[in-house]
Scaffold this motif. Structure first.
Motif, mmCIF file in Angstrom:
data_model
loop_
_atom_site.group_PDB
_atom_site.id
_atom_site.type_symbol
_atom_site.label_atom_id
_atom_site.label_comp_id
_atom_site.label_asym_id
_atom_site.label_seq_id
_atom_site.Cartn_x
_atom_site.Cartn_y
_atom_site.Cartn_z
ATOM 1 N N ASN A 166 41.354 36.235 38.718
ATOM 2 C CA ASN A 166 40.353 36.507 37.703
ATOM 3 C C ASN A 166 41.068 36.916 36.411
ATOM 4 O OD1 ASN A 166 38.516 37.998 36.064
ATOM 5 N ND2 ASN A 166 37.203 38.363 37.830
ATOM 6 N N ASN A 167 40.922 36.113 35.384
ATOM 7 C CA ASN A 167 41.625 36.366 34.121
ATOM 8 C C ASN A 167 41.172 37.637 33.426
ATOM 9 O OD1 ASN A 167 43.264 34.154 34.354
ATOM 10 N ND2 ASN A 167 41.913 32.803 33.210
ATOM 11 N N GLU A 168 39.895 37.962 33.517
ATOM 12 C CA GLU A 168 39.403 39.200 32.892
ATOM 13 C C GLU A 168 40.036 40.425 33.536
ATOM 14 O OE1 GLU A 168 35.191 40.093 32.195
ATOM 15 O OE2 GLU A 168 34.944 37.936 31.903
ATOM 16 N N LEU A 169 40.092 40.419 34.852
ATOM 17 C CA LEU A 169 40.690 41.540 35.581
ATOM 18 C C LEU A 169 42.181 41.657 35.251
ATOM 19 C CD1 LEU A 169 40.463 43.825 37.631
ATOM 20 C CD2 LEU A 169 40.802 42.123 39.436
ATOM 21 N N LEU A 170 42.866 40.536 35.212
ATOM 22 C CA LEU A 170 44.286 40.543 34.885
ATOM 23 C C LEU A 170 44.515 41.084 33.471
ATOM 24 C CD1 LEU A 170 46.940 39.838 36.224
ATOM 25 C CD2 LEU A 170 46.700 37.521 35.353
ATOM 26 N N SER A 171 43.674 40.674 32.532
ATOM 27 C CA SER A 171 43.782 41.197 31.157
ATOM 28 C C SER A 171 43.538 42.694 31.112
ATOM 29 C CB SER A 171 42.789 40.485 30.241
ATOM 30 O OG SER A 171 43.139 39.148 30.087
ATOM 31 N N LEU A 172 42.559 43.161 31.857
ATOM 32 C CA LEU A 172 42.262 44.601 31.918
ATOM 33 C C LEU A 172 43.461 45.365 32.471
ATOM 34 C CD1 LEU A 172 40.367 47.055 31.754
ATOM 35 C CD2 LEU A 172 39.528 46.425 34.024
ATOM 36 N N ILE A 173 44.049 44.857 33.535
ATOM 37 C CA ILE A 173 45.216 45.515 34.120
ATOM 38 C C ILE A 173 46.374 45.517 33.121
ATOM 39 C CG2 ILE A 173 46.960 45.370 35.944
ATOM 40 C CD1 ILE A 173 44.699 44.292 37.777
ATOM 41 N N GLY A 174 46.576 44.405 32.427
ATOM 42 C CA GLY A 174 47.623 44.338 31.405
ATOM 43 C C GLY A 174 47.425 45.392 30.339
ATOM 44 N N ARG A 175 46.170 45.572 29.903
ATOM 45 C CA ARG A 175 45.878 46.593 28.885
ATOM 46 C C ARG A 175 46.123 47.998 29.423
ATOM 47 N NH1 ARG A 175 41.590 43.030 28.099
ATOM 48 N NH2 ARG A 175 40.088 44.436 29.081
ATOM 49 N N GLU A 176 45.770 48.249 30.684
ATOM 50 C CA GLU A 176 46.003 49.571 31.292
ATOM 51 C C GLU A 176 47.496 49.857 31.452
ATOM 52 O OE1 GLU A 176 43.817 52.082 31.871
ATOM 53 O OE2 GLU A 176 42.444 50.773 30.780
ATOM 54 N N LEU A 177 48.262 48.850 31.819
ATOM 55 C CA LEU A 177 49.712 49.021 31.905
ATOM 56 C C LEU A 177 50.289 49.338 30.526
ATOM 57 C CD1 LEU A 177 50.511 46.075 34.336
ATOM 58 C CD2 LEU A 177 50.930 48.488 34.821
ATOM 59 N N TYR A 178 49.825 48.620 29.518
ATOM 60 C CA TYR A 178 50.272 48.881 28.148
ATOM 61 C C TYR A 178 49.897 50.295 27.725
ATOM 62 C CZ TYR A 178 50.479 48.808 23.075
ATOM 63 O OH TYR A 178 50.736 49.129 21.776
ATOM 64 N N LYS A 179 48.667 50.701 28.011
ATOM 65 C CA LYS A 179 48.207 52.052 27.665
ATOM 66 C C LYS A 179 49.108 53.107 28.316
ATOM 67 C CE LYS A 179 44.167 55.011 27.774
ATOM 68 N NZ LYS A 179 43.745 55.764 28.905
ATOM 69 N N LYS A 180 49.509 52.854 29.553
ATOM 70 C CA LYS A 180 50.389 53.796 30.256
ATOM 71 C C LYS A 180 51.719 53.949 29.512
ATOM 72 C CE LYS A 180 51.439 56.604 33.494
ATOM 73 N NZ LYS A 180 50.679 57.842 33.711
ATOM 74 N N THR A 181 52.287 52.837 29.038
ATOM 75 C CA THR A 181 53.554 52.937 28.310
ATOM 76 C C THR A 181 53.371 53.707 27.009
ATOM 77 O OG1 THR A 181 53.298 50.801 27.168
ATOM 78 C CG2 THR A 181 54.470 50.797 29.283
ATOM 79 N N GLU A 182 52.238 53.521 26.369
ATOM 80 C CA GLU A 182 51.949 54.276 25.148
ATOM 81 C C GLU A 182 51.815 55.766 25.460
ATOM 82 O OE1 GLU A 182 51.246 53.062 21.644
ATOM 83 O OE2 GLU A 182 52.747 51.806 22.653
ATOM 84 N N ASP A 183 51.121 56.093 26.554
ATOM 85 C CA ASP A 183 50.905 57.494 26.946
ATOM 86 C C ASP A 183 52.217 58.229 27.224
ATOM 87 O OD1 ASP A 183 48.184 57.047 26.729
ATOM 88 O OD2 ASP A 183 47.825 56.962 28.903
#
Length: 141
Positions: free
Chosen positions: A1-18
């Motif tokens: 599911n591309n939407e789910l994969l995009s969401l996970i990508g954004r959460e991983l990115y957010k974690k690196t920012e945090d």
């Protein structure tokens, strides 16, 4: 599911920012981590380079050429238990002089992976732990 994969990508990115983690190059640990690394790069403002790895019966190796310029590569995967597969993947870094200080995962199953990586000088960054997810579920019921 591309939407789910995009969401996970954004959460991983957010974690690196945090946590203040800078990523110029990432690599997905095969096979679940491969699409996650691409989704992370797509979500990232600076679009880190996505390297490719292959898994063999005896371990892992890089598919793409790696520039060994002392810039750490951040491996990405879906889950971590005791860190066995992560440590095996890191073995592919040594012969070509690639540096790794951090690993990024979606879920930490809390089976000792954090401690096993720390003993090697590597920090684990998880979007969430299994305990956090269980606590979240118990709040909803």
């Amino acid at each position: 599911n591309n939407e789910l994969l995009s969401l996970i990508g954004r959460e991983l990115y957010k974690k690196t920012e945090d946590v203040g983690l800078k990523c110029k190059s990432v690599v997905g640990i095969p096979s679940a981590g491969t699409p996650l690394a691409k989704a992370f790069s797509d979500a990232h403002i600076e679009r880190p380079r996505v390297l490719s790895m292959e898994k063999y019966s005896e371990g892992f190796s890089f598919k793409s050429s790696v520039n060994c310029d002392d810039t750490p590569v951040v491996p990405i995967d879906d889950v971590i238990a005791d860190a066995g597969s992560k440590l095996l993947a890191l073995d592919a870094f040594k012969p070509i002089g690639v540096c790794c200080r951090d690993i990024l995962v979606v879920v930490d199953n809390e089976y000792g992976g954090t401690r096993n990586l720390r003993s090697r000088g590597i920090y684990l960054h998880a979007v969430f732990t299994i305990s956090q997810q269980v606590n979240q579920l118990s709040v909803k019921t």
